[in-house]
Design a protein around this motif. Structure first.
Motif, mmCIF file in Angstrom:
data_model
loop_
_atom_site.group_PDB
_atom_site.id
_atom_site.type_symbol
_atom_site.label_atom_id
_atom_site.label_comp_id
_atom_site.label_asym_id
_atom_site.label_seq_id
_atom_site.Cartn_x
_atom_site.Cartn_y
_atom_site.Cartn_z
ATOM 1 N N ARG A 17 6.353 -0.742 11.548
ATOM 2 C CA ARG A 17 5.770 -0.063 10.391
ATOM 3 C C ARG A 17 4.385 -0.642 10.095
ATOM 4 O O ARG A 17 4.181 -1.859 10.121
ATOM 5 N N GLN A 18 3.434 0.216 9.788
ATOM 6 C CA GLN A 18 2.090 -0.221 9.425
ATOM 7 C C GLN A 18 1.669 0.456 8.135
ATOM 8 O O GLN A 18 2.263 1.438 7.699
ATOM 9 N N SER A 19 0.619 -0.111 7.527
ATOM 10 C CA SER A 19 0.144 0.358 6.233
ATOM 11 C C SER A 19 -1.240 0.972 6.365
ATOM 12 O O SER A 19 -2.008 0.647 7.282
ATOM 13 N N TRP A 20 -1.585 1.887 5.424
ATOM 14 C CA TRP A 20 -2.956 2.378 5.371
ATOM 15 C C TRP A 20 -3.909 1.350 4.773
ATOM 16 O O TRP A 20 -5.145 1.531 4.814
ATOM 17 N N ARG A 100 10.409 1.656 -2.358
ATOM 18 C CA ARG A 100 9.394 2.588 -2.849
ATOM 19 C C ARG A 100 7.988 2.134 -2.471
ATOM 20 O O ARG A 100 7.141 2.952 -2.087
ATOM 21 N N LEU A 101 7.711 0.830 -2.583
ATOM 22 C CA LEU A 101 6.389 0.337 -2.216
ATOM 23 C C LEU A 101 6.156 0.462 -0.716
ATOM 24 O O LEU A 101 5.048 0.815 -0.272
ATOM 25 N N SER A 102 7.184 0.176 0.063
ATOM 26 C CA SER A 102 7.059 0.289 1.512
ATOM 27 C C SER A 102 6.739 1.725 1.923
ATOM 28 O O SER A 102 5.915 1.966 2.814
ATOM 29 N N THR A 103 7.362 2.685 1.245
ATOM 30 C CA THR A 103 7.101 4.104 1.524
ATOM 31 C C THR A 103 5.708 4.512 1.048
ATOM 32 O O THR A 103 4.949 5.180 1.764
ATOM 33 N N LEU A 104 5.340 4.071 -0.152
ATOM 34 C CA LEU A 104 4.071 4.465 -0.762
ATOM 35 C C LEU A 104 2.869 3.969 0.041
ATOM 36 O O LEU A 104 1.834 4.653 0.127
ATOM 37 N N PHE A 105 3.010 2.771 0.641
ATOM 38 C CA PHE A 105 1.879 2.181 1.359
ATOM 39 C C PHE A 105 1.991 2.348 2.871
ATOM 40 O O PHE A 105 1.186 1.793 3.612
ATOM 41 N N ASP A 106 2.986 3.112 3.316
ATOM 42 C CA ASP A 106 3.083 3.450 4.730
ATOM 43 C C ASP A 106 1.852 4.242 5.145
ATOM 44 O O ASP A 106 1.332 5.068 4.374
ATOM 45 N N ARG A 107 1.374 4.014 6.352
ATOM 46 C CA ARG A 107 0.114 4.632 6.787
ATOM 47 C C ARG A 107 0.166 6.160 6.790
ATOM 48 O O ARG A 107 -0.881 6.818 6.732
ATOM 49 N N ASP A 108 1.373 6.734 6.853
ATOM 50 C CA ASP A 108 1.496 8.194 6.891
ATOM 51 C C ASP A 108 1.722 8.813 5.520
ATOM 52 O O ASP A 108 1.874 10.034 5.411
ATOM 53 N N ARG A 113 -3.071 6.954 -0.585
ATOM 54 C CA ARG A 113 -4.100 6.841 0.459
ATOM 55 C C ARG A 113 -5.237 7.831 0.247
ATOM 56 O O ARG A 113 -6.416 7.491 0.424
ATOM 57 N N ASP A 114 -4.894 9.044 -0.164
ATOM 58 C CA ASP A 114 -5.898 10.099 -0.291
ATOM 59 C C ASP A 114 -6.313 10.380 -1.736
ATOM 60 O O ASP A 114 -6.863 11.444 -2.043
ATOM 61 N N ASP A 115 -6.045 9.418 -2.599
ATOM 62 C CA ASP A 115 -6.467 9.523 -4.000
ATOM 63 C C ASP A 115 -7.362 8.324 -4.305
ATOM 64 O O ASP A 115 -6.904 7.288 -4.804
ATOM 65 N N PRO A 116 -8.654 8.418 -3.999
ATOM 66 C CA PRO A 116 -9.533 7.241 -4.096
ATOM 67 C C PRO A 116 -9.615 6.628 -5.489
ATOM 68 O O PRO A 116 -9.687 5.401 -5.617
ATOM 69 N N LYS A 117 -9.574 7.458 -6.527
ATOM 70 C CA LYS A 117 -9.666 6.909 -7.875
ATOM 71 C C LYS A 117 -8.453 6.060 -8.207
ATOM 72 O O LYS A 117 -8.584 4.914 -8.691
ATOM 73 N N LEU A 118 -7.251 6.594 -7.952
ATOM 74 C CA LEU A 118 -6.030 5.848 -8.231
ATOM 75 C C LEU A 118 -5.891 4.653 -7.297
ATOM 76 O O LEU A 118 -5.471 3.576 -7.699
ATOM 77 N N ARG A 119 -6.295 4.852 -6.060
ATOM 78 C CA ARG A 119 -6.225 3.762 -5.085
ATOM 79 C C ARG A 119 -7.087 2.586 -5.524
ATOM 80 O O ARG A 119 -6.671 1.422 -5.439
ATOM 81 N N ASP A 120 -8.281 2.862 -6.025
ATOM 82 C CA ASP A 120 -9.207 1.794 -6.390
ATOM 83 C C ASP A 120 -8.720 0.974 -7.590
ATOM 84 O O ASP A 120 -8.991 -0.226 -7.666
#
Length: 435
Positions: A17-20, A100-108, A113-120
């Motif tokens: 498993r890898q993360s984004w 839940r965290l493992s799923t949320l931060f999975d690279r897929d 990953r695709d929400d830059p504001k929330l990600r930051d």
């Protein structure tokens, strides 16, 4: 746990498993997506201490994820200066959050990953953060569970033919230490003072310790409250453990030698104990289980457990003098050498009816391996000062000097990744007051 839950939990420790979060995929990183350790942090944009999870070179701010409905737990358990409230939710909640965290931060997974504001706003750079003692510690117990260490001490100070006392092979020996002086990595350590009885004197003197030592240990954090009078059963003991930290139980050997008879260590240990800021859960360590050493004689029935209860955790200690540009690695050992397991330690601790509380800290005791380069204290590495260590700079050490910085490191090595504990640092500064 249901079969579906087991599948989800197994997915969190999948070595592929890898993360984004790109830094989490570095094979030398302590905090890959398989780890997800818990701690307490603040940062420049928010000075309030709160719960975070280490991932790569970042900290996941759980208050932000809860605010945006990405976690089922109430925000209040994460907007705390200790982990105690979260730990009180229980093992199923710890596991659910990891999944839940493992799923949320999975690279897929594109949610963050695709929400830059929330990600930051949900990812804080570790370099911008301040880390705190992760739990409020109601009580601290230190064990004495390395057969190699206990044997070495016996050889030095007792009859070499009977290095181990008769009770050592029957019970996990321990003593109740001082919880108030447990500090987080990076806290300066004042050289302790106390009564010291020198061989050529009739009476002791009050002076600064000249035999200040390290003790390479790991600790575990108790994850549930128990009732006074009700012991924990050995086969269920690990269910009561939230996770593990690195631990340096600093020791003043010259003070200890005078004071420890008949009741054991007191001022020689009570001045400071350093732990690492990130708590690695037992679930993250599951792939690294191994057999514990053979126990002879067979323990009494209340200390029986079946299966693997050792953990393959590689451990190192670095020492850097005040004038040195680089540190020396002075020992390398492994937690798998521990004779008494964490489950047996916790079981014995409660076997008389003693209750434990969430956040209680249990130290393993000094971890020493079978060879001289794997000993877990300067007492052993220098054989009580008889064999000084020579550092890269050419300086020698028997015990610690003012300005010395000691760092503990620990990790489990997987295939292409590691589950690490982060840093456990302490620098010796001069004694305060009389001396």
């Amino acid at each position: 746990m249901s079969e579906i839950d087991k599948m989800d939990l197994n997915a969190t420790i999948n070595p592929r498993r890898q993360s984004w979060v790109a830094s989490a995929n570095d094979p030398s990183c302590d905090f890959p997506i398989q780890n997800l350790p818990f701690g307490i942090f603040s940062d420049n944009s928010n000075p309030l201490a709160r719960v975070g999870v280490a991932l790569g070179d970042a900290i996941v701010d759980l208050t932000v994820l809860a605010d945006h409905g990405l976690l089922p737990q109430a925000r209040e358990v994460f907007a705390c200066s200790t982990l105690n409230d979260f730990i009180l939710l229980g093992q199923l909640q710890w596991r659910d959050l990891r999944i839940r965290l493992s799923t949320l931060f999975d690279r897929d997974n594109s949610t963050l990953r695709d929400d830059p504001k929330l990600r930051d706003i949900s990812l804080i750079a570790q370099s911008d953060a301040r880390l705190y003692l992760p739990v409020d510690i109601p009580g601290y117990t230190d064990f004495y569970s390395s057969k190699e260490h206990a044997t070495n001490v016996g050889l030095m100070f007792r009859d070499p033919k009977n290095a181990l006392l008769p009770n050592w092979l029957e019970i996990p020996i321990g003593y109740n230490g001082r919880a108030s002086s447990v500090v987080v990595s990076g806290t300066p350590i004042n050289r302790p003072q106390g009564q010291i009885k020198r061989p050529d004197s009739d009476r002791p003197v009050y002076a600064s310790s000249q035999k200040l030592d390290i003790e390479l240990e790991v600790g575990f954090i108790v994850g549930s409250n128990t009732t006074l009078g009700e012991p924990i059963q050995c086969e269920h003991a690990e269910n009561h453990i939230f996770g593990m930290v690195l631990l340096n139980d600093w020791s003043a050997r010259d003070i200890q030698q005078w004071e420890y008879v008949p009741l054991g260590p007191f001022n020689s240990k009570g001045f400071a104990t350093t732990i690492s800021p990130w708590i690695v859960t037992l679930d993250a360590l599951e792939p690294f289980r191994c057999n514990q050493p053979a126990q002879l004689p067979e323990p009494l029935s209340y200390l029986h457990h079946i299966g693997q209860h050792g953990f393959d955790i590689r451990l190192e200690v670095d020492l850097r003098g005040a004038e040195d540009s680089e540190a020396d690695t002075i020992t390398r050992t492994n937690f798998r050498h521990m004779y008494w397991t964490m489950a047996q330690q916790l079981t014995h601790h409660t076997s008389s009816g003693c209750n434990v509380r969430v956040g209680d800290l249990m130290g393993s005791g000094t971890i020493s391996g079978p060879t001289p380069d794997s000993y877990g204290s300067l007492l052993e590495l220098t054989w009580n000062g008889q064999r000084p260590l020579t550092l890269v700079s050419g300086e020698q050490r028997t015990f610690l000097e003012d300005g010395d910085e000691v760092g503990l490191r620990g990790w489990c090595q997987g295939h292409g990744y590691r589950v690490g504990f982060g840093s456990c640092l302490g620098k010796i500064v001069p004694a305060v007051g009389r001396g």
